[in-house]
Motif scaffolding. Structure first.
Motif, PDB file in Angstrom:
ATOM      1  N   GLU A 275       0.823  -1.201   0.000  1.00 22.68           N
ATOM      2  CA  GLU A 275       0.000   0.000   0.000  1.00 22.68           C
ATOM      3  C   GLU A 275       0.864   1.261   0.000  1.00 22.68           C
ATOM      4  O   GLU A 275       0.347   2.359  -0.183  1.00 22.68           O
ATOM      5  CB  GLU A 275      -0.939  -0.012   1.205  1.00 22.68           C
ATOM      6  CG  GLU A 275      -1.925  -1.172   1.161  1.00 22.68           C
ATOM      7  CD  GLU A 275      -2.866  -1.193   2.348  1.00 22.68           C
ATOM      8  OE1 GLU A 275      -3.314  -0.103   2.769  1.00 22.68           O
ATOM      9  OE2 GLU A 275      -3.158  -2.279   2.865  1.00 22.68           O
ATOM     10  N   ARG A 276       2.161   1.091   0.218  1.00 24.53           N
ATOM     11  CA  ARG A 276       3.139   2.159   0.042  1.00 24.53           C
ATOM     12  C   ARG A 276       4.450   1.505  -0.360  1.00 24.53           C
ATOM     13  O   ARG A 276       4.862   0.517   0.257  1.00 24.53           O
ATOM     14  CB  ARG A 276       3.336   2.956   1.333  1.00 24.53           C
ATOM     15  CG  ARG A 276       4.406   4.054   1.227  1.00 24.53           C
ATOM     16  CD  ARG A 276       4.506   4.855   2.512  1.00 24.53           C
ATOM     17  NE  ARG A 276       4.997   4.059   3.624  1.00 24.53           N
ATOM     18  CZ  ARG A 276       6.292   3.813   3.877  1.00 24.53           C
ATOM     19  NH1 ARG A 276       7.226   4.295   3.078  1.00 24.53           N
ATOM     20  NH2 ARG A 276       6.645   3.087   4.918  1.00 24.53           N
ATOM     21  N   GLY A 279       6.891   0.121   2.087  1.00 24.47           N
ATOM     22  CA  GLY A 279       6.140   0.040   3.331  1.00 24.47           C
ATOM     23  C   GLY A 279       5.919  -1.394   3.781  1.00 24.47           C
ATOM     24  O   GLY A 279       6.321  -2.349   3.119  1.00 24.47           O
ATOM     25  N   GLU A 540       1.868   9.149   4.024  1.00 20.03           N
ATOM     26  CA  GLU A 540       3.171   8.506   4.224  1.00 20.03           C
ATOM     27  C   GLU A 540       3.043   7.036   4.604  1.00 20.03           C
ATOM     28  O   GLU A 540       3.980   6.264   4.394  1.00 20.03           O
ATOM     29  CB  GLU A 540       3.963   9.248   5.306  1.00 20.03           C
ATOM     30  CG  GLU A 540       4.375  10.649   4.909  1.00 20.03           C
ATOM     31  CD  GLU A 540       5.208  10.658   3.643  1.00 20.03           C
ATOM     32  OE1 GLU A 540       6.159   9.867   3.538  1.00 20.03           O
ATOM     33  OE2 GLU A 540       4.874  11.451   2.722  1.00 20.03           O
ATOM     34  N   GLU A 542       0.363   4.952   3.599  1.00 20.34           N
ATOM     35  CA  GLU A 542      -0.337   4.196   2.570  1.00 20.34           C
ATOM     36  C   GLU A 542      -0.766   5.142   1.463  1.00 20.34           C
ATOM     37  O   GLU A 542      -0.660   6.367   1.584  1.00 20.34           O
ATOM     38  CB  GLU A 542      -1.567   3.512   3.164  1.00 20.34           C
ATOM     39  CG  GLU A 542      -2.546   4.514   3.775  1.00 20.34           C
ATOM     40  CD  GLU A 542      -3.835   3.908   4.267  1.00 20.34           C
ATOM     41  OE1 GLU A 542      -4.070   2.725   3.987  1.00 20.34           O
ATOM     42  OE2 GLU A 542      -4.610   4.625   4.905  1.00 20.34           O
ATOM     43  N   GLY A 543      -1.283   4.571   0.395  1.00 19.23           N
ATOM     44  CA  GLY A 543      -1.840   5.376  -0.676  1.00 19.23           C
ATOM     45  C   GLY A 543      -3.269   5.774  -0.383  1.00 19.23           C
ATOM     46  O   GLY A 543      -3.889   5.339   0.593  1.00 19.23           O
ATOM     47  N   ASP A 587      -1.067   6.308  -5.290  1.00 15.29           N
ATOM     48  CA  ASP A 587      -0.216   7.369  -4.764  1.00 15.29           C
ATOM     49  C   ASP A 587      -0.751   8.684  -5.327  1.00 15.29           C
ATOM     50  O   ASP A 587      -0.633   8.949  -6.532  1.00 15.29           O
ATOM     51  CB  ASP A 587       1.237   7.143  -5.179  1.00 15.29           C
ATOM     52  CG  ASP A 587       2.190   8.151  -4.540  1.00 15.29           C
ATOM     53  OD1 ASP A 587       1.799   9.318  -4.388  1.00 15.29           O
ATOM     54  OD2 ASP A 587       3.330   7.775  -4.219  1.00 15.29           O
ATOM     55  N   LEU A 594      -1.172   1.266  -6.190  1.00 19.95           N
ATOM     56  CA  LEU A 594      -0.612   0.612  -5.019  1.00 19.95           C
ATOM     57  C   LEU A 594      -1.585  -0.451  -4.524  1.00 19.95           C
ATOM     58  O   LEU A 594      -2.786  -0.386  -4.784  1.00 19.95           O
ATOM     59  CB  LEU A 594      -0.370   1.629  -3.897  1.00 19.95           C
ATOM     60  CG  LEU A 594       0.656   2.742  -4.172  1.00 19.95           C
ATOM     61  CD1 LEU A 594       0.552   3.819  -3.096  1.00 19.95           C
ATOM     62  CD2 LEU A 594       2.067   2.183  -4.236  1.00 19.95           C
TER      63      LEU A 594
END
Length: 628
Positions: A275-276, A279, A540, A542-543, A587, A594
């Motif tokens: 999701e990031r 991350g 920051e 996750e999307g 994003d 993502l």
């Protein structure tokens, strides 16, 4: 960020630059499937994700998460170039097109349905047909296939026989046929050929093959029959809007993600897509969430294709829970109750995003929202004149009775957070469960005593209006006693707890749009003020979560802000690069996709928003007509 995809890492077997574009952008991927499993195919012609024999089976091709260990199957130009992807209209035949200095290539991919395979005894076989054709000029083309089993190399290499090549993986045999010569090398098949104008290359992969051979004619016929299957299926589809294109694509995706042997619907065909980037919020979505499946199939019923909804309801009434709830949050595609979670520590992860997880521990949680989405799906199915069965009513009654007894307890909420809280959206969804159960009873069981459900529904409403609203913030907040926002409060109007033009709804919409969006895309919550998550700035961790973005569009439509709603959908549709596939998240700064993809939840909420815009527009036009 984008330049990393074109680096030339060294292939560990060939000691040469990798023949694929490692970790191609997610929005440069298409999907093919056969309602048992599905494959992702990148726009350089690389099949980089496929689990066998089912959605949650062994990872046979996993280059999406580890290009060196995962296995891949590339077919395309010898140069590593990303093409453009689209689907042949009204089918799940994926087309990738390259316009190169030396010529033009078109790759077609399809995963075959059981009825399109060569013999009845092969109904259990997963089969993928690929055809590469030169349209103009002359292009040097490459075939590369590297197998793996859960990121481990096979014990033996390919063996050659009269009808192609085969390799034995644990509990699974894979056979490969191609219309051009191939060379085996350890766990790899490779070959190169110059294709001139109007020349084509055909190849087929069978997993669980029975030994029957392929030919160009049989491969072409199977691909054509698969396209025909989709067109025939879409004949039952009806669109209540003038724009049926992406609605049809979503209906097809819901149908594809339905596990045909039983009727479960998976949330996504992938695991651990981050999701990031970099991350660690990476989850396995290859399971059937009651929430996601119920929502999607309720939407499908509204589009006239309620047969899948009927099969799902028949499947879900047979499920049990290990925890005293009417239903668990999720099950495996076969209805198993314990998809235990573990990490594959040796796997690199998509663009170095770890961990890679198999299984999902959310099955242990309590989420009241699951029951609400099931009750809503059941009401839609009944209202669309789907064939009702008494066991559906017994399950809905159990759900409603459970809510009456337990709604005052905290739960993990729709975002599956580790710390149970009195989430406002969970209370709203408890109200929805009772509301839909009451509607069903009033339609079918007029003599049923509804007084307890009605009384508790009123109590829940009063509780939410008193404790969920924060006058200082001017919004319904994430949880009782808190001041932070949560996009799930958009469900207050989306699920008809309050009218779309209610002053508190309008104020909540405005606060969410002001504080939880970046470039018009909506984030679930602010990590800085949400318990149990990393305290970082918005964007920051996750999307932007696409279902939330579509909730905002739906809420705008219910509020009469039709142009704002349409603008949101238009902006997201432009990101899909021609395939119409929606991921989990985006994003908001770069537009990169993502999370696990395609996500059932995203597609279902897109259709809900699309339908609501059509309803709002019709109501506005009628109002203008009456005023005239």
């Amino acid at each position: 960020m984008e330049s990393a995809q074109f680096n030339a890492p060294i292939d560990p077997l060939l000691k040469a630059p990798a023949p694929v574009v490692p970790y191609a952008p997610l929005n440069k991927h298409g999907l093919v499937g056969d309602r048992r499993t599905a494959a992702l195919i990148a726009a350089d012609g690389t099949l980089d994700w496929l689990c066998l024999p089912d959605y949650d089976g062994a990872i046979g091709f996993g280059a999406l998460l580890d290009w060196a260990k995962g296995g891949y199957w590339r077919l395309g130009s010898s140069n590593r170039v990303l093409g453009e992807q689209r689907y042949i209209p009204e089918t799940f035949v994926l087309e990738t097109r390259w316009s190169l200095p030396q010529g033009e290539l078109v790759l077609r991919d399809a995963m075959l349905w059981p009825e399109t395979k060569r013999a009845p005894e092969q109904a259990h076989v997963r089969a993928i047909v690929r055809s590469l054709r030169c349209i103009e000029g002359s292009v040097r083309c490459r075939f590369d296939l590297q197998t793996a089993h859960n990121f481990e190399p096979p014990q033996s290499g390919f063996s050659q026989h009269s009808s192609g090549f085969s390799i034995q993986l644990p509990e699974l045999s894979i056979r490969v046929w191609a219309s051009v010569p191939l060379e085996p090398d350890l766990s790899r098949l490779h070959g190169e050929i110059e294709l001139h104008k109007d020349q084509e290359l055909w190849t087929v992969l069978d997993a669980g093959a029975t030994g029957h051979g392929w030919s160009i004619e049989s491969a072409r016929n199977a691909l054509d029959q698969t396209a025909r299957y989709w067109r025939d299926w879409l004949e039952r589809f009806h669109s209540p809007t003038g724009d049926a294109g992406n609605l049809k694509r979503t209906a097809m995706i819901v149908h594809l993600l339905t596990h045909s042997p039983g009727g479960a619907v998976i949330a996504a065909p992938t695991t651990s897509v981050p999701e990031r980037l970099g991350g660690d919020w990476n989850a396995d979505y290859r399971f059937s969430w009651v929430r996601d499946a119920s929502l999607a199939l309720g939407i499908l019923a509204k589009l006239g294709a309620w047969e899948d909804t009927e099969r799902y309801l028949q499947w879900i009434v047979e499920r049990q829970s290990r925890f005293g709830h009417p239903l668990q949050v999720l099950y495996t595609v076969r209805g198993e109750k314990r998809p235990k979670q573990r990490e594959l520590k040796q796997v690199a992860g998509y663009r170095a995003s770890k961990p890679v997880r198999i299984g999902n521990h959310a099955y242990k949680q309590q989420q009241f929202g699951s029951l609400a989405f099931l009750a809503d799906c059941s009401w839609v199915f009944l209202n669309e004149r789907g064939p009702w069965r008494e066991e559906y009513w017994r399950l809905i009654r159990r759900c409603a009775d459970y809510v009456v007894k337990h709604w005052t307890q905290p739960d993990n909420g729709i975002w599956e957070l580790a710390e149970p809280q009195h989430f406002v959206h969970s209370k709203v969804l408890c109200w929805v469960t009772l509301d839909r159960a009451i509607r069903i009873a009033e339609k079918l069981h007029s003599a049923y005593d509804l007084s307890a459900w009605q009384a508790e529904r009123s109590r829940i409403r009063e509780d939410i209006m008193q404790k969920g609203w924060n006058e200082q913030v001017g919004a319904f907040c994430q949880r009782y006693g808190a001041q932070n926002l949560d996009a799930a409060e958009l469900l207050i109007s989306v699920m008809d707890f309050l009218p779309g033009d209610h002053p508190r709804v309008l104020s909540t919409i405005d606060r969410i749009a002001e504080h939880l969006t970046i470039n018009g895309l909506v984030y679930r919550f602010d990590p800085m003020s949400t318990p149990g998550v990393k305290s970082v700035a918005l964007g920051e961790m996750e999307g932007a979560f696409l279902p939330c973005t579509f909730w905002l569009a739906c809420a705008y439509a219910k509020a009469g802000r039709i142009e704002k709603a349409k603008a949101i959908l238009d902006s997201v549709e432009r990101l899909t690069a021609g395939t119409g596939l929606f991921p989990e998240a985006v994003d908001a700064r770069t537009g990169l996709f993502l999370g696990n993809t395609p996500l059932l939840f995203s597609h279902a909420e897109f259709v809900r928003a699309k339908l609501q815009i059509a309803i709002a527009k019709e109501a506005k036009d009628e109002s203008l007509l009456n005023a005239a």
